[in-house]
Design an enzyme around this catalytic site. Structure first.
Site, short mmCIF file in Angstrom:
data_model
loop_
_atom_site.label_atom_id
_atom_site.label_comp_id
_atom_site.label_asym_id
_atom_site.label_seq_id
_atom_site.Cartn_x
_atom_site.Cartn_y
_atom_site.Cartn_z
N SER A 149 0.84 -1.20 0.00
CA SER A 149 0.00 0.00 0.00
C SER A 149 0.89 1.26 0.00
O SER A 149 1.76 1.38 -0.85
CB SER A 149 -0.93 -0.05 1.21
OG SER A 149 -1.92 0.93 1.13
N ARG A 219 -11.75 6.50 10.19
CA ARG A 219 -11.37 5.10 10.23
C ARG A 219 -12.45 4.19 9.64
O ARG A 219 -12.15 3.20 8.98
CB ARG A 219 -11.09 4.69 11.67
CG ARG A 219 -10.63 3.26 11.83
CD ARG A 219 -9.39 2.98 11.04
NE ARG A 219 -8.74 1.74 11.44
CZ ARG A 219 -7.69 1.23 10.86
NH1 ARG A 219 -7.15 1.84 9.82
NH2 ARG A 219 -7.16 0.10 11.28
N ASP A 316 -8.98 -6.24 -4.61
CA ASP A 316 -8.55 -4.95 -4.04
C ASP A 316 -9.09 -3.83 -4.93
O ASP A 316 -8.66 -3.67 -6.06
CB ASP A 316 -7.02 -4.92 -3.99
CG ASP A 316 -6.47 -3.65 -3.34
OD1 ASP A 316 -7.25 -2.71 -3.10
OD2 ASP A 316 -5.25 -3.61 -3.08
N HIS A 349 -8.10 -5.03 -0.25
CA HIS A 349 -6.80 -4.41 -0.01
C HIS A 349 -6.10 -5.04 1.21
O HIS A 349 -4.88 -5.18 1.23
CB HIS A 349 -7.01 -2.91 0.21
CG HIS A 349 -5.74 -2.12 0.26
ND1 HIS A 349 -4.86 -2.08 -0.81
CD2 HIS A 349 -5.19 -1.34 1.22
CE1 HIS A 349 -3.83 -1.30 -0.49
NE2 HIS A 349 -4.00 -0.85 0.74
#
EC number: 2.3.1.46
Lengths: 377, 377
Positions: A149, A219, A316, A349
C-alpha cells in the site's frame, strides 16, 4: 510465540529539507531491527509501513502479549522475509505517532506541540529520512526495500531516488499514484477530522481535547475501502447484531457490519493522532513520481537498476491490480527485471496483511533468490 | 423550457400502520401530477423517488428558473415517459423534507418537531401511503410504477404488496436489498450526522442548530458512491484546483475532486433534513422483501402478475448489474414477463438520471408498449 524485539530511537539534528520547501530540525526516528547485518553489510532489507502501522513490523515486546508487529506473518525467523538470513529494518515515518517526531510532540523551540503546523511530509521525504538512518547504520546499499500500500509507494520511490542503493524492490498492493476516488475518500476522512469541533484547527492538544468523532468517521471510511465487497458479504452480509428481528432504529446498531465499523472507529480514535492522519493521507495524495515527467512513469523509472517484485490482489478496489500493472508496464518499458503476480484473493486491499499461502510463498521464493545473491542462502 | 407544474398536498387522518409497529396519524403527502387521467383511469404511472429527490419529478415551477424536476429528461410531453399519453404521479415520501410530513414538521399533538422521534418508515410503508393517495385520486390500478435506486425498490415492492394494482414495474439501477458495503456506507454517513454536536440527539430544531458538518460528510460519502471510478478519473483525475503546483496543505483544497465534493456537501447541508437522512438510509437498509421467505426472492414475487422492465449500468458499483440480475432471475423463476438491459455507461449509479440515448430509448420503447395496452398510443 513470536520473537522478542525492542524498539530503538535515533536522533537527527537535521535540518532535513522537505519537498514542500519547509525543513525540519532536531527530529527522532523510532525504528526496529531484526536479524544480523552480515560482514559485507549486504543483507539489509528495509520494510516500509502504510497509514496506521509503524516501525514495529514483527516480533513481540517483552511481557506484552498480543504485541505482534503488523507484518509478523511475513517477517521473522523462518518467515518469507527470513530474519535468519536478512537484517530487517522498520522505521516509523516522520510525522507519525508511534515514536518518531510528529505533530503531537513538543517542539523544543516553542515548548508546544506543533499540531497542524507540523510540516507536510511526502513519500520522498520519508525515503530521504530512511536513507539518512541507514547511513548511520552503515548500510550503503539495501538488498531490498519492501512495502504494501503506502509502504509500496515508498518501495517504488526508493529506486527512483536512490537507484544505486537498492538491489530489489518488493511493491505489494500499491499504485503509482492515487486516482480521484482514492483522493475523494481521503478528503472526506480529513473533513470529518478537521470539522470536528474538538480539532481546534489542529491545536487540540492545548485544549485537552481529541477529535475522536472525526477520527472514528475517518477510520470507518478507511475500513470500508480496505475490505472487498465479497469479504464484507461473507463475514457480515445482512446479519443482525441481535439476530432476532429489526428494532427499527436510526441511531442504534442494527446490523453486524455497523457494530464492526463502530468498534474499529472507536479503537482507532483512542490511539491515532488526528494531525498524523491528515499528514499521511496527504502523503498518499501527493505521491506521483510520474508527474515530474509529464505523467510518464517509465521516464521516472528510467535510471533504475533495481529488480522488482510486484503483487496485487484481484478484489482490491482501493489499489486495483490495474494500478500495479501500470507500474509493471513502466518497468518493462525500461527493460527492467520485474516479476508480477496477481493473486486471486477475496479479502480486498487487506489481503496484503493476511495469510494467503500463494502470496506468502511468492515472497518467500523471491527472497530466497535475493538471499542467494547476497550469500545469505 | 420545460412545462409548468404545481405541487399539491393531500392530508390523511390516518392512522397509517407502519412496519415498525408504530403508526402515524394526521399526515400530509406532497405530490404532483402531469398529463391527464383517461376516462378508463387506466393510464396512471407512479414515479417513485430516491434518497434526496421528491415529488417534483418533472417540469418547472412558474417563475423559478432552474427548477426542473429531478427526472425532467425522462418525464414530460414527448419524453420517454410521455405525459401526453400518461397521467404521471410523483409523491414525496413520508418522512422526507420537501412537503410531506417529516421529522422537521411540528407535531400538532405536542407543538414541537418530532425530530428523532419520528417513526422509522420503510419502503413498504411508503407503498402503503402511495396506495392510499392513489385511492383518493380514484386510481385502482397503475399502468406502471417506475423508479431508480431506492425508487426502484418501491417499484419492486409494489407488485409484491399489491399484485392486482400494477400492470408494469420499471426498476432502474436498483437492488433486491442492500449488501454489507451499502449498509456500511450508510452507517458512516449516519454516524457523521448523529455525532455532530449540533445534532442534539435529533432534536436540533429546538436548539436552533443544524448538524451541517455531519450532513456535509454524509453527502460527500454518498456522492463518491454515486460516481464511477472511470467518470471521476475523467472529470477530475488528479487535477489541481489552482493548476500550478502543490501547495502542500492538509486542510485546504488542493485537488479539483476535493473542491467538487466540498461544494456538494455544502449545498446539501443547506436544504436537507438530518433526521430525514437517517430515516431514508434506514429504509434502504431495511428493504429486503426476500427476508420473510427465507431469503428466496422468487418466493416473495410468487403471487405477481406484473410485467417488468429492469435496467442497470455497467459501472454502477453501488447497485451493480449483478444485483439487478438477482431480481431478473427471481422473476424468471416465476415465469414472469421481464425485459432486462445492462447499459454500458461510464457514469456509475448516477447514470440512471443522465441522458444516455440507449437508456432513454429503452424506456421510451417500453412505455410505447404500455401506452398501446391502455389505449393511449
Amino acid at each position: 510465540m513470536s520473537f522478542v524485539v525492542q524498539p530503538q530511537a535515533m536522533h537527527f539534528d537535521g535540518p532535513l529539507a522537505l519537498r514542500s520547501g519547509a525543513s525540519i530540525s532536531g527530529y527522532t526516528l523510532a525504528y526496529e531491527t531484526y536479524g544480523a547485518l552480515n560482514a559485507a553489510r549486504s543483507n539489509a532489507v528495509l520494510v516500509c509501513h502504510a497509514l496506521n502501522a509503524s516501525h514495529h513490523v514483527a516480533g513481540v515486546y517483552e511481557g506484552q502479549p498480543g504485541s505482534e508487529g503488523w507484518w509478523d506473518n511475513m517477517v521473522g525467523p523462518g518467515k518469507p522475509l527470513d530474519t535468519d538470513r536478512f537484517f530487517v529494518i522498520g522505521i516509523n515515518n516522520l510525522g507519525s505517532c508511534f515514536g518518531s517526531t510528529g505533530p503531537a510532540d513538543i517542539d523544543p523551540a516553542t515548548g508546544r506541540s506543533r499540531g497542524a503546523d507540523f510540516p507536510v511530509v511526502t513519500v520522498e521525504d520519508w525515503v530521504e529520512a530512511q536513507a539518512l538512518l541507514l547511513d548511520r547504520l552503515g548500510i550503503t546499499r539495501l538488498a531490498a526495500v519492501m512495502g504494501g500500500s503506502l509502504g509500496g509507494m515508498q518501495a517504488l520511490s526508493w529506486p527512483i531516488q536512490y537507484p544505486d542503493r537498492v538491489a530489489h524492490a518488493v511493491v505489494i498492493a500499491s499504485a503509482p499514484n492515487l486516482n480521484a476516488e482514492n483522493i475523494a475518500f481521503n478528503e472526506v476522512a480529513r473533513r470529518a477530522i478537521v470539522t470536528d469541533p474538538d480539532f481546534h484547527g489542529g491545536h487540540f492538544y492545548e485544549h485537552g481535547t481529541v477529535p475522536k468523532r472525526g477520527l472514528r468517521i475517518a477510520r470507518m471510511i478507511g475500513h470500508i475501502t480496505y475490505l472487498s465487497d465479497d469479504v464484507m458479504n461473507t463475514r457480515f452480509g445482512r446479519e443482525l447484531r441481535d439476530a432476532v428481528a429489526y428494532k427499527y432504529t436510526t441511531q442504534d446498531v442494527e446490523f453486524q457490519i455497523e457494530s464492526y465499523l463502530r468498534y474499529q472507529g472507536d479503537k482507532f480514535s483512542e490511539y491515532f493522532d488526528a494531525n498524523t492522519y491528515l499528514l499521511i493521507t496527504r502523503a498518499l495524495d501527493y505521491f506521483d513520481p510520474a508527474a515530474a515527467y509529464g505523467g510518464r512513469l517509465a521516464d521516472a523509472l528510467a535510471g533504475c537498476q533495481t529488480r522488482f517484485l510486484l503483487a496485487s490482489f484481484t478484489t482490491d478496489w482501493r489499489f486495483a491490480p490495474a494500478r500495479s500493472r501500470e507500474i509493471v508496464r513502466a518497468l518493462l518499458d525500461n527493460r527492467l527485471d520485474v516479476s508480477y503476480a496477481e493473486i486471486d484473493a477475496p479479502h480486498g486491499h487487506d489481503a496484503f496483511l493476511l495469510d494467503d499461502p500463494r502470496y506468502l510463498n511468492l515472497v518467500r521464493a523471491y527472497f530466497g533468490r535475493v538471499a542467494a545473491e547476497v550469500g545469505a542462502a
